[in-house]
Design a protein around this motif. Structure first.
Motif, PDB file in Angstrom:
ATOM      1  N   LYS A  36      -0.786 141.937  73.990  1.00  0.00           N
ATOM      2  CA  LYS A  36      -0.957 143.272  73.087  1.00  0.00           C
ATOM      3  C   LYS A  36      -2.455 143.408  73.028  1.00  0.00           C
ATOM      4  O   LYS A  36      -3.389 142.348  72.554  1.00  0.00           O
ATOM      5  CB  LYS A  36      -0.454 143.478  71.821  1.00  0.00           C
ATOM      6  CG  LYS A  36      -0.480 144.809  71.315  1.00  0.00           C
ATOM      7  CD  LYS A  36       0.439 144.865  70.046  1.00  0.00           C
ATOM      8  CE  LYS A  36       0.190 146.184  69.378  1.00  0.00           C
ATOM      9  NZ  LYS A  36       0.843 146.150  68.118  1.00  0.00           N
TER      10      LYS A  36
ATOM     11  N   ASP B  45       2.116 138.651  73.377  1.00  0.00           N
ATOM     12  CA  ASP B  45       0.669 138.092  73.220  1.00  0.00           C
ATOM     13  C   ASP B  45      -0.452 138.844  73.898  1.00  0.00           C
ATOM     14  O   ASP B  45      -1.659 138.653  73.580  1.00  0.00           O
ATOM     15  CB  ASP B  45       0.654 136.569  73.609  1.00  0.00           C
ATOM     16  CG  ASP B  45       1.588 135.873  72.841  1.00  0.00           C
ATOM     17  OD1 ASP B  45       1.895 136.251  71.509  1.00  0.00           O
ATOM     18  OD2 ASP B  45       1.811 134.768  73.015  1.00  0.00           O
TER      19      ASP B  45
ATOM     20  N   THR C  94       8.824 136.591  78.940  1.00  0.00           N
ATOM     21  CA  THR C  94       7.694 135.878  79.051  1.00  0.00           C
ATOM     22  C   THR C  94       7.852 135.359  80.725  1.00  0.00           C
ATOM     23  O   THR C  94       9.031 135.631  81.339  1.00  0.00           O
ATOM     24  CB  THR C  94       7.942 134.346  78.407  1.00  0.00           C
ATOM     25  OG1 THR C  94       9.228 133.817  78.816  1.00  0.00           O
ATOM     26  CG2 THR C  94       7.729 134.451  77.065  1.00  0.00           C
TER      27      THR C  94
ATOM     28  N   SER D  77       3.287 135.177  77.430  1.00  0.00           N
ATOM     29  CA  SER D  77       4.341 136.174  76.561  1.00  0.00           C
ATOM     30  C   SER D  77       3.722 137.586  76.513  1.00  0.00           C
ATOM     31  O   SER D  77       2.464 137.789  76.241  1.00  0.00           O
ATOM     32  CB  SER D  77       4.336 135.419  75.108  1.00  0.00           C
ATOM     33  OG  SER D  77       4.854 136.633  74.531  1.00  0.00           O
TER      34      SER D  77
ATOM     35  N   SER E 124       5.621 143.546  65.502  1.00  0.00           N
ATOM     36  CA  SER E 124       6.569 142.558  64.705  1.00  0.00           C
ATOM     37  C   SER E 124       7.491 143.531  64.024  1.00  0.00           C
ATOM     38  O   SER E 124       7.102 144.483  63.505  1.00  0.00           O
ATOM     39  CB  SER E 124       5.734 141.716  63.862  1.00  0.00           C
ATOM     40  OG  SER E 124       5.108 142.145  63.028  1.00  0.00           O
TER      41      SER E 124
END
Length: 197
Positions: free
Chosen positions: A81, A79, A66, A76, A56
């Protein structure tokens, strides 16, 4: 056999050979044969342009990307990670894409029950009917996904098939353009090494 007959037979064989290369199904089998003898090995090295981690607060390659999976759910990349992500970009009309699919299916079968690996087999045209028909006809178990946002040029430039593998940190671990045999043991080892990091 007289020279005229030999010439006719030679021409017929040549035309048949060219016809087999042009006919999509035969071409696919021919390409798969070439992969099996080791002519199309994927590059398993970090590319020169390495993506930044998906974190972030920083603009990076994977942020905001996505896909729509086969269940109609939005996936995504950010998401994912913490997982190794195998992304293959293909199209139903692409012969080399179709030729490499069985090898990707072999790799998928090795890792399908591993919660640390995600496979995104992205049909870039979004043609769900043709993609489903292809998977069914070829008896593949791959889950097909579709673009749900722009695809970064660092992942997909101008040619398909293209494959990227992201490490658990979201960094681009490798990228390969063109047809390749992903059923080779070194590919599974490469992914397992990324999981173990």
């Amino acid at each position: 056999m007289n020279p005229k007959t030999k010439k006719i037979i030679g021409n017929v064989v040549f035309v048949l050979f060219i016809g087999l290369l042009i006919w999509p199904t035969s071409r696919s089998y021919f390409q798969q044969l070439l992969m099996k003898i080791g002519l199309f090995k994927p590059k398993l090295e970090v590319p020169q342009q390495v993506a930044e981690p998906l974190s972030s607060g920083t603009e990076n390659v994977g942020k905001g990307v996505t896909f729509m999976n086969h269940l109609g759910e939005t996936v995504s990349v950010a998401d994912l990670k913490g997982k190794v992500v195998f992304i293959n970009f293909w199209a139903t009309w692409c012969g080399p894409c179709r030729a490499e699919m069985p090898s990707i299916n072999v790799l998928y079968d090795k890792f399908k029950d591993n919660p640390n690996v995600v496979f995104l087999i992205v049909e870039i045209e979004g043609d769900k009917e043709k993609a489903a028909a292809f998977v069914k006809n070829e008896k593949l178990t791959l889950p097909i996904s579709y673009p749900n946002s722009d695809i970064p040029k660092e992942w997909l430039s101008e040619s398909i098939p293209s494959t990227v593998i992201l490490g658990k940190d979201g960094n681009l671990a490798t990228r390969h353009e063109g047809m390749a045999d992903y059923s080779k043991p070194d590919v599974a080892t490469f992914i397992q090494d990324l999981i173990n990091k």
